[in-house]
Scaffold this active site. Structure first.
Site, PDB file in Angstrom:
ATOM      1  N   HIS A 156      19.700 -26.014 -13.671  1.00  0.00           N
ATOM      2  CA  HIS A 156      19.625 -25.329 -12.356  1.00  0.00           C
ATOM      3  C   HIS A 156      18.111 -25.532 -11.842  1.00  0.00           C
ATOM      4  O   HIS A 156      17.057 -25.404 -12.395  1.00  0.00           O
ATOM      5  CB  HIS A 156      19.713 -24.094 -12.479  1.00  0.00           C
ATOM      6  CG  HIS A 156      21.054 -23.577 -12.810  1.00  0.00           C
ATOM      7  ND1 HIS A 156      21.754 -22.802 -13.635  1.00  0.00           N
ATOM      8  CD2 HIS A 156      22.237 -24.192 -12.114  1.00  0.00           C
ATOM      9  CE1 HIS A 156      22.914 -22.705 -13.458  1.00  0.00           C
ATOM     10  NE2 HIS A 156      23.445 -23.492 -12.652  1.00  0.00           N
ATOM     11  N   GLU A 159      15.071 -23.314 -11.849  1.00  0.00           N
ATOM     12  CA  GLU A 159      14.792 -22.734 -13.557  1.00  0.00           C
ATOM     13  C   GLU A 159      13.902 -23.807 -13.805  1.00  0.00           C
ATOM     14  O   GLU A 159      14.036 -23.933 -15.306  1.00  0.00           O
ATOM     15  CB  GLU A 159      16.134 -22.599 -14.127  1.00  0.00           C
ATOM     16  CG  GLU A 159      16.889 -21.395 -13.155  1.00  0.00           C
ATOM     17  CD  GLU A 159      18.388 -21.260 -13.814  1.00  0.00           C
ATOM     18  OE1 GLU A 159      18.593 -21.606 -15.016  1.00  0.00           O
ATOM     19  OE2 GLU A 159      18.949 -20.309 -13.350  1.00  0.00           O
ATOM     20  N   HIS A 304      18.300 -21.461 -19.642  1.00  0.00           N
ATOM     21  CA  HIS A 304      18.259 -21.145 -18.310  1.00  0.00           C
ATOM     22  C   HIS A 304      17.208 -20.162 -17.867  1.00  0.00           C
ATOM     23  O   HIS A 304      16.583 -19.704 -19.183  1.00  0.00           O
ATOM     24  CB  HIS A 304      19.477 -20.786 -17.779  1.00  0.00           C
ATOM     25  CG  HIS A 304      20.573 -21.713 -17.862  1.00  0.00           C
ATOM     26  ND1 HIS A 304      21.095 -22.124 -16.610  1.00  0.00           N
ATOM     27  CD2 HIS A 304      21.340 -22.174 -18.880  1.00  0.00           C
ATOM     28  CE1 HIS A 304      21.896 -23.140 -16.867  1.00  0.00           C
ATOM     29  NE2 HIS A 304      22.169 -23.143 -18.280  1.00  0.00           N
ATOM     30  N   GLU A 364      18.725 -17.393 -21.900  1.00  0.00           N
ATOM     31  CA  GLU A 364      18.367 -17.005 -20.550  1.00  0.00           C
ATOM     32  C   GLU A 364      16.746 -16.313 -20.673  1.00  0.00           C
ATOM     33  O   GLU A 364      16.805 -15.209 -20.696  1.00  0.00           O
ATOM     34  CB  GLU A 364      19.235 -15.760 -19.889  1.00  0.00           C
ATOM     35  CG  GLU A 364      20.493 -16.401 -19.475  1.00  0.00           C
ATOM     36  CD  GLU A 364      20.470 -16.968 -18.255  1.00  0.00           C
ATOM     37  OE1 GLU A 364      19.613 -17.310 -17.498  1.00  0.00           O
ATOM     38  OE2 GLU A 364      21.707 -17.470 -17.749  1.00  0.00           O
TER      39      GLU A 364
HETATM   40 ZN    ZN Z   1      20.772 -21.361 -14.947  1.00  0.00          ZN
END
Ligand code: ZN
Length: 394
Positions: A156, A159, A304, A364
């Site tokens: 992403h 990110e 992420h 995350e």
């Molecule tokens: Zn992500």
């Protein structure tokens, strides 16, 4: 930050004049060619030195503020043969290759790669594919062990701090191998022999270059992205951009319950959440899926941001290696969570779990709002070093 500013910082100088003085250069008061030439090696962090007649490695190390041990580690077989005049020797400079505050983008990544390969000749790199924007998606390999571990970051765009984080961790791992020092208490050389690390640190270089401001606002790429962004005006531009520059959210483009994902997501390309016209329609996802099929990882982790959470379970709530998952959570302070239903499907981890049933983690990392500021990198490093080391150790 301009490259000269970053390089001066790495050289430990506060100004151009100080650098010129320290290096015996003309105090010209401008960025003349000899100054730029002397400064450039500080970006990748090494000098290619040609041996002079009668010169010893100790003298070379002294001249560049390096050490004989570092030079030997950076040049395979140097110890075993006599030095010849004119012979090229890589000399690591006294700085980190991946600093805490580098302006990141696909070009800076090329510099990180060059610099780490110059210090760690065992680090192999392979171009997986070219993106629509012509940027390279790199896959790195380090280690000779039978365990195969694939780590990825930067699916992403906003990110991108996850990519810098993996480069930072990789530099420390290289150092622990080279200098035989610990990595979160594990011997780097033991990890090297136990595990083959495969690393794709930046899956989405096109999108990341937009989100980090590397793409100039007057360029064609930028205005094309702006047009796509107009389909989702609520998403800040370009800081909220997650997709690649075709407007496809790469982590929704894998063939795992893809039809279900498609049904509940936007139908047009945009800055986020569009799963693409078909699964693996993008060069980035196609190349990564091919790579997975080729290397057969025993374990996969995808970084992420953010939330301080780890996803480890499959669609049925089963965790393939629950013991490891619990260790990762307790060592990092992140919470072991089940995937929220609205985030299920289409991701690299979903697809890998579906195809192999082997351990797969989404990390995350960090807390706050994307994009996390680069000042958070040290904190992210503290939290993710144990995860990185434990994944390598198994
Ligand atoms: Zn992500």
């Amino acid at each position: 930050m301009h490259w000269t500013e970053l390089a001066l910082k790495k050289a430990g100088c506060g100004s151009r004049e100080e650098f010129q003085r320290k290096n015996g250069l003309n105090l010209s008061g401008r960025w003349d060619l000899p100054t730029c030439r002397a400064l450039w090696p500080w970006l990748p962090g090494y000098v290619l030195h040609r041996m002079e007649p009668g010169q010893t490695l100790y003298q070379v190390a002294q001249r560049y503020g390096s050490s004989v041990q570092q030079i030997l580690a950076a040049n395979c077989g140097l110890k075993d043969r006599p030095l010849l005049p004119g012979q090229a020797v890589q000399v690591p400079l006294d700085c980190m290759v991946v600093p805490w505050d580098a302006p990141f983008g696909s070009q800076m990544q090329e510099i990180f790669l060059e610099g780490l390969q110059a210090r760690c000749p065992y680090l192999e790199a392979k171009a997986l594919t070219k993106t629509a924007g012509g940027r390279t998606v790199w896959a790195l390999r380090l280690g000779t062990g039978p365990r195969r571990v694939l780590l990825t970051a930067g699916h992403h765009a906003n990110e991108y701090i996850t990519s810098v984080l993996l480069w930072r961790l990789l530099e420390d791992y290289c150092r622990s191998i080279r200098e035989d020092v610990g990595l979160f208490g594990f011997s780097g050389r033991m990890l090297f022999r136990r595990t083959s690390l495969y690393l794709v640190p930046l899956v989405n270089p096109d999108g990341v270059d937009l989100a980090t401001g590397e793409i100039e606002p007057d360029s064609r790429e930028y205005t094309a992205a702006q047009d796509l962004a107009a389909t989702q005006p609520q998403v800040p531009f370009p800081s909220g951009w997650k997709a690649n520059l075709q407007g496809v959210d790469l982590n929704l483009n894998y063939p795992a319950q893809w039809e279900r994902v498609k049904a509940r997501k936007p139908r047009r390309p945009g800055p986020r959440d569009y799963p693409g016209p078909s699964p693996l329609s993008q060069p980035e996802t196609m190349a990564l899926a091919d790579y997975v099929r080729r290397i057969h990882p025993d374990l996969l982790a995808a970084w992420h941001t953010q939330g301080g959470e780890i996803y480890a379970a499959d669609g049925q709530g089963r965790i393939p290696d629950e013991n490891l998952a619990r260790k990762l959570a307790s060592a990092s302070g992140y919470q072991l969570c089940s995937v929220p239903p609205e985030s299920e499907g289409g991701g690299l981890r979903d697809w890998f779990l579906q195809e192999t049933g082997k351990p797969a983690f989404t990390i995350e990392a960090g807390r706050g709002e994307n994009p996390l500021p680069m000042e958070d990198l040290r904190q992210l490093y503290e939290e993710n070093l144990p995860i990185f080391a434990l994944l390598l150790a198994g």
